[in-house]
Motif scaffolding. Structure first.
Motif, mmCIF file in Angstrom:
data_model
loop_
_atom_site.group_PDB
_atom_site.id
_atom_site.type_symbol
_atom_site.label_atom_id
_atom_site.label_comp_id
_atom_site.label_asym_id
_atom_site.label_seq_id
_atom_site.Cartn_x
_atom_site.Cartn_y
_atom_site.Cartn_z
ATOM 1 N N TRP A 246 -12.856 2.660 -6.121
ATOM 2 C CA TRP A 246 -12.531 1.441 -6.864
ATOM 3 C C TRP A 246 -13.552 1.229 -7.974
ATOM 4 C CZ3 TRP A 246 -16.395 -2.072 -7.098
ATOM 5 C CH2 TRP A 246 -17.353 -2.079 -6.086
ATOM 6 N N PHE A 247 -13.136 0.504 -8.999
ATOM 7 C CA PHE A 247 -14.063 0.095 -10.049
ATOM 8 C C PHE A 247 -13.610 -1.232 -10.638
ATOM 9 C CE2 PHE A 247 -10.798 2.330 -12.448
ATOM 10 C CZ PHE A 247 -10.715 1.649 -13.660
ATOM 11 N N THR A 248 -14.540 -1.937 -11.226
ATOM 12 C CA THR A 248 -14.214 -3.157 -11.959
ATOM 13 C C THR A 248 -14.477 -2.919 -13.433
ATOM 14 O OG1 THR A 248 -16.430 -4.036 -11.511
ATOM 15 C CG2 THR A 248 -14.667 -4.723 -10.041
ATOM 16 N N ASP A 249 -13.549 -3.356 -14.274
ATOM 17 C CA ASP A 249 -13.729 -3.163 -15.713
ATOM 18 C C ASP A 249 -14.713 -4.184 -16.265
ATOM 19 O OD1 ASP A 249 -12.270 -5.530 -16.011
ATOM 20 O OD2 ASP A 249 -10.473 -4.551 -16.795
ATOM 21 N N PHE A 250 -14.906 -4.188 -17.568
ATOM 22 C CA PHE A 250 -15.906 -5.065 -18.175
ATOM 23 C C PHE A 250 -15.562 -6.541 -17.997
ATOM 24 C CE2 PHE A 250 -16.488 -1.078 -20.644
ATOM 25 C CZ PHE A 250 -17.823 -0.855 -20.328
ATOM 26 N N SER A 251 -14.286 -6.850 -17.828
ATOM 27 C CA SER A 251 -13.874 -8.240 -17.618
ATOM 28 C C SER A 251 -14.048 -8.672 -16.166
ATOM 29 C CB SER A 251 -12.405 -8.422 -18.021
ATOM 30 O OG SER A 251 -12.230 -8.239 -19.407
ATOM 31 N N GLN B 295 -15.380 8.615 -10.638
ATOM 32 C CA GLN B 295 -16.468 7.718 -10.239
ATOM 33 C C GLN B 295 -17.720 7.982 -11.063
ATOM 34 O OE1 GLN B 295 -17.488 7.722 -6.049
ATOM 35 N NE2 GLN B 295 -18.443 5.707 -6.208
ATOM 36 N N LYS B 296 -18.031 9.249 -11.305
ATOM 37 C CA LYS B 296 -19.202 9.562 -12.117
ATOM 38 C C LYS B 296 -19.021 9.068 -13.556
ATOM 39 C CE LYS B 296 -22.253 13.257 -13.657
ATOM 40 N NZ LYS B 296 -22.348 12.654 -15.008
ATOM 41 N N ALA B 297 -17.850 9.341 -14.144
ATOM 42 C CA ALA B 297 -17.609 8.931 -15.524
ATOM 43 C C ALA B 297 -17.624 7.411 -15.674
ATOM 44 C CB ALA B 297 -16.279 9.498 -16.009
ATOM 45 N N LEU B 298 -17.056 6.719 -14.703
ATOM 46 C CA LEU B 298 -17.039 5.257 -14.739
ATOM 47 C C LEU B 298 -18.447 4.696 -14.577
ATOM 48 C CD1 LEU B 298 -13.877 4.856 -12.528
ATOM 49 C CD2 LEU B 298 -14.032 4.128 -14.921
ATOM 50 N N GLY B 299 -19.214 5.299 -13.684
ATOM 51 C CA GLY B 299 -20.601 4.879 -13.516
ATOM 52 C C GLY B 299 -21.421 5.107 -14.762
ATOM 53 N N GLY C 119 -21.490 2.390 -17.120
ATOM 54 C CA GLY C 119 -22.164 1.179 -16.654
ATOM 55 C C GLY C 119 -21.293 0.279 -15.807
ATOM 56 N N LEU C 120 -20.190 0.816 -15.310
ATOM 57 C CA LEU C 120 -19.264 0.015 -14.509
ATOM 58 C C LEU C 120 -19.637 0.075 -13.038
ATOM 59 C CD1 LEU C 120 -15.924 1.104 -16.177
ATOM 60 C CD2 LEU C 120 -17.162 -1.026 -16.567
ATOM 61 N N LYS C 121 -19.334 -0.989 -12.317
ATOM 62 C CA LYS C 121 -19.547 -1.026 -10.882
ATOM 63 C C LYS C 121 -18.421 -0.263 -10.204
ATOM 64 C CE LYS C 121 -20.390 -4.216 -7.042
ATOM 65 N NZ LYS C 121 -20.495 -5.650 -6.636
ATOM 66 N N THR C 122 -18.779 0.689 -9.334
ATOM 67 C CA THR C 122 -17.787 1.504 -8.630
ATOM 68 C C THR C 122 -18.136 1.575 -7.146
ATOM 69 O OG1 THR C 122 -18.897 3.655 -8.804
ATOM 70 C CG2 THR C 122 -17.600 2.933 -10.707
#
Length: 289
Positions: A103-108, A75-79, A82-85
């Motif tokens: 959960w996270f959403t990718d750039f798409s 979650q930290k790395a994804l955040g 700049g991704l929404k988590t």
């Protein structure tokens, strides 16, 4: 970096859950597990379920990590990218039958769910028909920017890497299989295809004739993919999603390096099978491929 353990499930929102459930059993041959007015889940192997049809408007692909600390790190790395988590609520975890999730959403805009300790079944898998399914094999995802979306997996997950390219489409794997995720260029996000492994070529062709008898539209195949060496047949399903039966396929070795295959049907089937999937059509790529 976090290590991925396994591809676990796909969650889809069909227009009609009853019709989708009929497809899962009568066409795919999966074993029904849970059924409520809002959700229907289906089993394909030792995992409690690998396919869920739900009224939840958010479609998702679920992948397993080993520890809750892996969720925190991911979650930290994804955040940081700049991704929404977000952390899964108690209700989210209960509905997915997992200990914890992020959960996270990718750039798409595609949603992925990382889960810890998903439920396995102690009971033997009992299919609704003899389709020869061995389990959930991989998922093909629509991407509005493949390079950006793939960079998430290689940056955050230590064992994820690009196995091959077909035009601008990328195959991403993290275990001994050629790939578990594939990202294809598209003008919108979404799950393009859910693919189930069957025992062998005989079962693949037997399912081909079952699909014909059930009047299910086949949109690609039967054929063999040059990159993964998978035998495949792809057909229309509910929730604006395709489904495939696949068999065989390459096993990854340490010496493997990503290869470039042509864009479009030429790079996706070595047998030259008919293709009616717009995302599989060749796309211009600055004249490179």
């Amino acid at each position: 970096m976090v290590e991925l353990e396994q591809l676990r499930f796909v969650r889809l929102k069909p227009a009609d859950i009853a019709q989708a459930a009929d497809f899962a059993t009568r066409v795919l041959g999966l074993e029904p597990i849970d059924r409520t007015p809002d959700t229907a889940t289906f089993r394909s192997d030792y995992r409690d379920y690998t396919l869920a049809f739900t009224q939840d408007p958010v479609q998702a692909v679920g992948l397993e990590v080993r520890y809750v600390s892996d969720l925190d790190a991911a979650q930290k790395a994804l955040g940081d990218l700049g991704l929404k988590t977000g952390r899964g609520s108690a209700s989210d975890c209960t509905s997915r039958k997992v200990k914890d999730m992020v959960w996270f959403t990718d750039f798409s805009g595609n949603r992925f769910e990382l889960v810890v300790r998903p439920l396995n079944s102690g009971w033997r898998y009992f299919p609704s028909r003899d389709a020869g399914i061995r389990g959930l094999a991989d998922v093909i995802v629509r991407s509005t920017n493949v390079e950006n979306d793939v960079s998430i997996w290689t940056a955050v997950f230590s064992n994820a890497n690009v196995r091959d390219w077909a035009g601008e489409a990328a195959y991403v794997g993290f275990d001994g299989a050629h790939h578990r995720l594939a990202f294809f260029p598209a003008n919108r996000p979404g799950i393009l295809a859910v693919e189930y492994a069957v025992e062998d070529l005989n079962l693949l062709m037997r399912n081909h004739y079952v699909l014909r008898d059930l009047q299910v539209p086949v949109v690609h195949g039967p054929g063999r993919r040059p990159a993964s060496e998978q035998l495949f047949i792809t057909f229309a399903g509910p929730a604006d999603t395709l489904f495939s039966f696949v068999a065989e396929g390459a096993t990854m070795i340490a010496e493997h390096r990503p290869r470039q295959f042509p864009a479009g049907p030429e790079g996706l089937c070595g047998w030259g099978s008919d293709c009616r999937v717009k995302e599989f059509e060749a796309k211009e790529s600055n004249g490179r491929h």
